[in-house]
Write an enzyme that holds these catalytic residues in place. Structure first.
Site, PDB file in Angstrom:
ATOM      1  N   THR A  24       1.211  23.829  -9.778  1.00 36.91           N
ATOM      2  CA  THR A  24       0.574  24.203 -10.808  1.00 36.91           C
ATOM      3  C   THR A  24      -0.885  24.778  -9.635  1.00 36.91           C
ATOM      4  O   THR A  24      -1.279  23.366  -8.817  1.00 36.91           O
ATOM      5  CB  THR A  24      -0.390  23.212 -12.088  1.00 36.91           C
ATOM      6  OG1 THR A  24       1.031  22.700 -12.539  1.00 36.91           O
ATOM      7  CG2 THR A  24      -1.403  23.926 -11.970  1.00 36.91           C
ATOM      8  N   ASN A 176       4.795  12.652 -15.266  1.00 36.19           N
ATOM      9  CA  ASN A 176       3.652  13.175 -15.658  1.00 36.19           C
ATOM     10  C   ASN A 176       2.741  12.871 -15.990  1.00 36.19           C
ATOM     11  O   ASN A 176       1.506  13.802 -16.351  1.00 36.19           O
ATOM     12  CB  ASN A 176       3.639  14.816 -14.662  1.00 36.19           C
ATOM     13  CG  ASN A 176       3.852  14.364 -12.744  1.00 36.19           C
ATOM     14  OD1 ASN A 176       5.024  13.516 -12.522  1.00 36.19           O
ATOM     15  ND2 ASN A 176       4.047  15.788 -11.607  1.00 36.19           N
ATOM     16  N   ASN A 233      -2.283  10.746 -15.416  1.00 31.37           N
ATOM     17  CA  ASN A 233      -2.244  11.752 -16.381  1.00 31.37           C
ATOM     18  C   ASN A 233      -2.402  10.223 -17.432  1.00 31.37           C
ATOM     19  O   ASN A 233      -2.120  10.078 -18.824  1.00 31.37           O
ATOM     20  CB  ASN A 233      -2.262  12.207 -17.918  1.00 31.37           C
ATOM     21  CG  ASN A 233      -1.968  13.827 -16.981  1.00 31.37           C
ATOM     22  OD1 ASN A 233      -3.419  13.630 -16.252  1.00 31.37           O
ATOM     23  ND2 ASN A 233      -1.080  14.635 -16.068  1.00 31.37           N
TER      24      ASN A 233
END
Length: 362
Positions: A24, A176, A233
């Site tokens: 990202t 993730n 996360n």
């Protein structure tokens, strides 16, 4: 070195076995691929395979600021420019399909979109929003069976859009802590229906998504990324039965004939180290069931990459952060040149600084 040899995965022939891992970078203003992204990806087209940053198949999946989507005609047109540029540089390119699920804030979503997840469990801490800075994560709405059906269809449509844009395939992001991983993990999935409860039911969403994408573009253009033992996360990490769950998931994915399985190890960034025997069992199960190739990623240098290729542990090796500051990473690895260090302060900031302004080798 085997690292620099050609190979074929699924329908795609690669100029080397070096993969640019999905990262990202938050440069997609208004969630649209743009000319700055064209430059960024084309600079790194010395890789055999580029896997794009996480790209949402749905307005609901745009949890972060400035991440791209793959659900509109305008987005498809933007991705076509990127694919064309990467192909001119010699690389192949797969789009990573990443629905953020509960990872997000409503301020980052377009009008009419909402945060959805397997269960209505809110993340702790905060997330960046361009309009109001750091804000708490918002609570997601638990997905109904109809929501699940819609999300699966959105993944399939995004895959169709990716191929229409000229990309060579897609990677289904099951790692993730994003939506698919949220279904896999018993901490984030508290459902008691066909998509929650025991490991087989928690695996179902990942496999249904993969099957829908395959039906749209063919198995030889589809990979899947998994992160067993990952805690990013707020995933649970090493929970009871995780090894057996992921071995079964890998076998089922291999049975679908996927082009590759991409396993990520975040221990170089402080996460728990996956059990080597479990990683080996996952890869063996995938291959034995009919899966084509294995990509390993996580803290690799050239020597370790070559060792895992020579041993047969992997067919390709993915490099992440080294590609940020070294657009010519393949040439640097071949020549043994020292690698530049990326500036973490600009990983997710808008603009060219820390994105397209890293120089190549002198």
């Amino acid at each position: 070195m085997k690292l620099f040899s050609t190979c074929t995965i699924g329908a795609v022939k690669l100029q080397n076995r070096i993969v640019m891992a999905p990262m990202t970078r938050s440069r997609a203003t208004n969630n649209l691929p743009n000319s700055l992204m064209v430059e960024y990806y084309s600079q790194r087209s010395g890789a055999g395979l580029i896997i794009t940053e996480g790209t949402s198949p749905s307005p609901n999946g745009l949890g972060y600021a400035r991440i791209p989507g793959a659900f509109s005609a305008e987005q498809t047109a933007g991705w076509k420019q990127i694919a064309d540029a990467v192909h001119r540089g010699g690389a192949r390119i797969f789009m990573q399909l990443m629905h953020c699920g509960r990872v997000g804030n409503n301020l980052n979503l377009p009008a009419g979109a909402e945060l959805v997840a397997p269960s209505a469990i809110t993340l702790a801490n905060k997330i960046w929003t361009d309009s109001q800075g750091e804000q708490p994560y918002d609570q997601p709405r638990e997905m109904t069976p109809k929501d699940i059906e819609q999300a699966i269809a959105e993944y399939a449509l995004a895959a169709k859009n990716a191929v229409a844009a000229g990309l060579d395939g897609v990677e289904v992001h099951g790692a993730n802590g994003y939506l698919i991983n949220q279904f896999l993990d018993p901490g984030s999935n508290q459902r008691r229906d066909a998509y929650g409860g025991d490991a087989a039911r928690r695996n179902r969403f990942a496999l249904d998504v993969a099957a829908a994408v395959i039906a749209e573009i063919g198995a030889d253009r589809v990979g899947i990324r998994l992160s067993p033992y990952g805690v990013f996360n707020e995933m649970s990490g090493d929970y009871d039965g995780i090894a057996e769950q992921y071995v079964a998931l890998a076998a089922a994915a291999g049975g679908l004939g996927l082009a590759y399985l991409h396993l990520v190890d975040h221990s170089a960034m402080g996460a728990p180290k996956p059990e080597p025997a479990t990683v080996q069992a996952i890869c063996q199960a995938f291959r034995a069931a009919g899966g084509a190739a294995v990509i390993l990623s996580g803290g690799y240098d050239a020597a370790r990459a070559e060792a895992d290729l020579q041993s047969g542990a992997a067919d390709l090796i993915a490099f992440g952060r080294p590609f940020i500051a070294n657009p010519d990473l393949v040439a640097r690895l071949q020549s043994g040149k020292e690698l530049a260090v990326p500036d973490q302060a600009t990983f997710y900031s808008p603009g060219e600084a820390g994105y397209t302004d890293y120089p190549g080798m002198p």
